[in-house]
Write a protein that holds these residues in place. Structure first.
Motif, PDB file in Angstrom:
ATOM      1  N   LYS A  52       0.923  -1.177   0.129  1.00 40.04           N
ATOM      2  CA  LYS A  52       0.109  -0.072  -0.065  1.00 40.04           C
ATOM      3  C   LYS A  52       0.799   1.183  -0.063  1.00 40.04           C
ATOM      4  O   LYS A  52       1.885   1.178   0.633  1.00 40.04           O
ATOM      5  N   TYR A  53       0.315   2.227  -0.658  1.00 38.99           N
ATOM      6  CA  TYR A  53       1.146   3.470  -0.682  1.00 38.99           C
ATOM      7  C   TYR A  53       0.876   4.264   0.796  1.00 38.99           C
ATOM      8  O   TYR A  53      -0.091   4.334   1.266  1.00 38.99           O
ATOM      9  N   ASN A  54       2.061   4.823   1.176  1.00 38.85           N
ATOM     10  CA  ASN A  54       1.982   5.653   2.420  1.00 38.85           C
ATOM     11  C   ASN A  54       2.854   6.843   2.203  1.00 38.85           C
ATOM     12  O   ASN A  54       4.247   6.766   1.892  1.00 38.85           O
ATOM     13  N   MET A  55       2.211   7.950   2.211  1.00 39.36           N
ATOM     14  CA  MET A  55       3.007   9.263   1.799  1.00 39.36           C
ATOM     15  C   MET A  55       4.139   9.431   3.099  1.00 39.36           C
ATOM     16  O   MET A  55       4.947  10.206   2.543  1.00 39.36           O
ATOM     17  N   ILE A  85       9.029   4.570  -0.114  1.00 45.19           N
ATOM     18  CA  ILE A  85       8.036   4.826  -1.231  1.00 45.19           C
ATOM     19  C   ILE A  85       8.217   6.109  -2.128  1.00 45.19           C
ATOM     20  O   ILE A  85       8.074   6.272  -3.251  1.00 45.19           O
ATOM     21  N   ASN A  86       8.562   7.299  -1.056  1.00 44.24           N
ATOM     22  CA  ASN A  86       8.606   8.271  -1.925  1.00 44.24           C
ATOM     23  C   ASN A  86       9.480   8.506  -2.932  1.00 44.24           C
ATOM     24  O   ASN A  86       9.413   9.219  -3.964  1.00 44.24           O
ATOM     25  N   LEU A 105       8.671   6.999  -6.008  1.00 39.81           N
ATOM     26  CA  LEU A 105       7.743   7.620  -6.798  1.00 39.81           C
ATOM     27  C   LEU A 105       8.424   8.706  -7.642  1.00 39.81           C
ATOM     28  O   LEU A 105       8.208   9.340  -8.643  1.00 39.81           O
ATOM     29  N   LYS A 120       4.544   3.881  -9.076  1.00 35.07           N
ATOM     30  CA  LYS A 120       3.481   4.892  -9.109  1.00 35.07           C
ATOM     31  C   LYS A 120       2.390   4.471  -8.052  1.00 35.07           C
ATOM     32  O   LYS A 120       2.340   3.041  -7.818  1.00 35.07           O
ATOM     33  N   ASN A 121       1.589   5.439  -7.544  1.00 38.73           N
ATOM     34  CA  ASN A 121       0.445   5.238  -6.718  1.00 38.73           C
ATOM     35  C   ASN A 121      -0.765   4.795  -7.303  1.00 38.73           C
ATOM     36  O   ASN A 121      -1.414   5.772  -8.146  1.00 38.73           O
ATOM     37  N   THR A 128      -2.493   1.521  -4.081  1.00 38.40           N
ATOM     38  CA  THR A 128      -1.435   0.489  -4.216  1.00 38.40           C
ATOM     39  C   THR A 128      -0.240   0.927  -5.063  1.00 38.40           C
ATOM     40  O   THR A 128      -0.523   1.370  -5.921  1.00 38.40           O
ATOM     41  N   LEU A 129       1.036   0.166  -4.734  1.00 36.90           N
ATOM     42  CA  LEU A 129       2.278   0.498  -5.482  1.00 36.90           C
ATOM     43  C   LEU A 129       2.272  -0.391  -6.537  1.00 36.90           C
ATOM     44  O   LEU A 129       2.115  -1.425  -6.553  1.00 36.90           O
ATOM     45  N   GLN A 142       5.906   1.739 -12.687  1.00 44.38           N
ATOM     46  CA  GLN A 142       5.537   2.687 -13.225  1.00 44.38           C
ATOM     47  C   GLN A 142       4.741   2.607 -14.635  1.00 44.38           C
ATOM     48  O   GLN A 142       3.751   3.076 -15.023  1.00 44.38           O
TER      49      GLN A 142
END
Length: 509
Positions: free
Chosen positions: A311-314, A319-320, A323, A329-330, A334-335, A338
């Motif tokens: 899962k995406y978490n800012m 994760i950042n 991206l 990509k989000n 979900t990741l 790209q």
């Protein structure tokens, strides 16, 4: 005649370009509101071209100062006097005014000059700085941003004059620069650029936008416009709208393949094969980011090899980074990798690392001509040989290694067989078995191979039903199942299963 461009800025009179008018209008609203913001996007994502097109739109209403930190010397970024005088020279050249830069030696003195210039200007001034990454690892640059921040806040109080809007363009988010510069220090979120608004405008191309470029090209060549929508959707399918990849595929078809007819999916597939065989700075940057950061490598491995849903978490810095670099990509929280071209490139790269790190002999198992019947692959024979290869070459090896890298071992095994005529795309099917479907195309034929670990008979039966459903969706009558079974007493067998009107060939390895 126009051409497709993949290096530097794209110019409408010279190059076939996607119509990004809607994106530019959204950015223009930020500028008209006097906002400061950063366009932070991955390499070759259209930032420089966007800045160029914005400048053309702004120049009638605003005074535009457009500069780039590309090629700026390290000496300039290490000495306040050198930096101040270099920046002053850039803005005075843009404004075509003369100021004795030699007397300006400090950031404070530069601030006063900016005040005079902004106060005297008949039009509001917009400052655009491209390639800010070239200087973003330097404390002096942070001091520069801090000065601009102070002037912005004072101007809002009516106590100063400064640039009406500022746009910075680069890969890194300027708000994270303190972390970038001092990784061992406590993270400080009070960035000198915390006055900037978030830039949430997507610069990737959707299929409708891609179609504007295809229409332009087709019209130039005198082609019918019957399949523009289809081709645009296929270009998006392979690239997810990554600007460099869209233009590069088109460039390959036009200049290397020299296709003199309407494009087809087969033409695009051939272009994908070509781009994956060539070195370019975009791919090199992607692989470098995987090689240089073990956490990034492991996260990407977990997603595309293990088939795990992340899962995406800012607030997750890894994760950042993924991206920011354009690796992931989000997608609806979900990741995902790209785009499919990156996915294929990463698979090939990871499979090659497995191949070169293991002292195994593959040549007597995967000689290409043994598996070709006319224009088709004998996929059953491929899997039988893979089963034999695993038994003879890996039976005495670390089973944890085999379980973790089984899919990559298979991809390395099959690569010489399909090389040149086929390629494989992976599609993760999120289920209790975390299975991975390898979709191999060879010529005009498609082969769907499900790769999964053995979790017991009940999961196996459920997996067969899921594969049958997936075959139905893809309009295929036959599928293949490879089960990695590390049980010591397991009987490594083969099986043909009939379910409804589908046939599934199964091998245990």
């Amino acid at each position: 005649m126009k051409r497709f461009n993949t290096t530097g800025v794209c110019v409408p009179k010279k190059h076939y370009m996607v119509n990004t008018e809607n994106k530019l209008k959204q950015i223009m609203k930020l500028i008209e509101n006097g906002e400061y913001f950063t366009i932070n996007k991955p390499r070759q994502f259209g930032k420089t071209t966007t800045m160029f097109l914005l400048e053309k739109k702004l120049e009638n209403k605003y005074t535009v100062i457009s500069i780039s930190f590309e090629g700026i010397g390290s000496i300039i970024m290490e000495d306040e006097k050198e930096f101040v005088q270099s920046f002053l020279e850039d803005i005075t050249d843009s404004l075509n005014i003369k100021i004795d830069k030699k007397i300006i030696k400090t950031m404070k003195e530069l601030s006063k000059i900016i005040t005079k210039i902004a106060k005297a200007s008949e039009k509001k001034i917009v400052l655009m700085i491209d390639e800010v990454d070239k200087s973003s690892n330097n404390q002096l640059f942070l001091n520069f941003l801090g000065m601009l921040r102070t002037k912005y806040l004072e101007a809002n109080k009516g106590k100063d004059y400064t640039f009406y809007s500022i746009i910075l363009a680069g890969v890194h988010d300027v708000k994270s620069l303190k972390t970038h510069i001092r990784p061992n220090e406590e993270i400080k979120y009070n960035s000198p650029w915390n006055i900037a608004v978030d830039f949430d405008i997507d610069l990737s191309f959707n299929s409708d936008e891609i179609s504007t470029m295809i229409v332009d090209y087709y019209n130039d060549r005198g082609y019918e416009l019957n399949n523009v929508k289809y081709i645009s959707e296929k270009l998006y399918y392979y690239t997810s709208g990554y600007p460099f990849l869209v233009s590069k595929l088109c460039q390959i078809i036009d200049e290397e393949m020299m296709v003199e007819k309407e494009w087809t999916d087969e033409v695009l597939q051939d272009a994908v094969k070509i781009i994956l065989k060539k070195q370019n700075t975009n791919f090199e940057s992607l692989i470098k980011n995987l090689e240089n950061n073990e956490d990034i490598y492991n996260l990407v491995y977990k997603i595309i090899i293990d088939g795990k849903e992340v899962k995406y978490n800012m607030y997750n810095p890894i994760i950042n980074l993924c991206l920011m670099y354009g690796i992931l990509k989000n997608e609806n929280g979900t990741l995902k990798v790209q785009n499919k071209i990156y996915e294929q490139l990463i698979y090939d790269y990871m499979a090659s690392k497995i191949e070169t790190s293991q002292n195994v002999d593959t040549e007597r198992y995967n000689f290409r001509d043994n598996f070709i019947i006319g224009d088709k692959l004998n996929m059953e024979l491929v899997l039988k040989k893979f089963q034999l290869f695993m038994k003879e070459q890996y039976s005495e090896k670390d089973m944890n290694f085999v379980e973790r890298n089984g899919t990559l071992i298979f991809l390395a095994f099959i690569k010489p067989i399909i090389n040149g005529k086929g390629f494989d795309f992976k599609e993760v099917q999120v289920s209790e078995e975390k299975r991975l479907d390898v979709v191999i195309t060879y010529g005009k034929y498609k082969y769907i191979i499900e790769m999964k670990k053995w979790y017991g008979e009940e999961y196996h039966k459920r997996g067969i039903k899921q594969l049958e459903h997936y075959l139905e969706i893809n309009n295929q009558n036959k599928g293949y199942l490879v089960i990695f079974d590390t049980r010591k007493k397991s009987n490594k067998k083969q099986d043909n299963i009939k379910i409804k009107n589908k046939e599934i060939f199964v091998v245990w390895v």
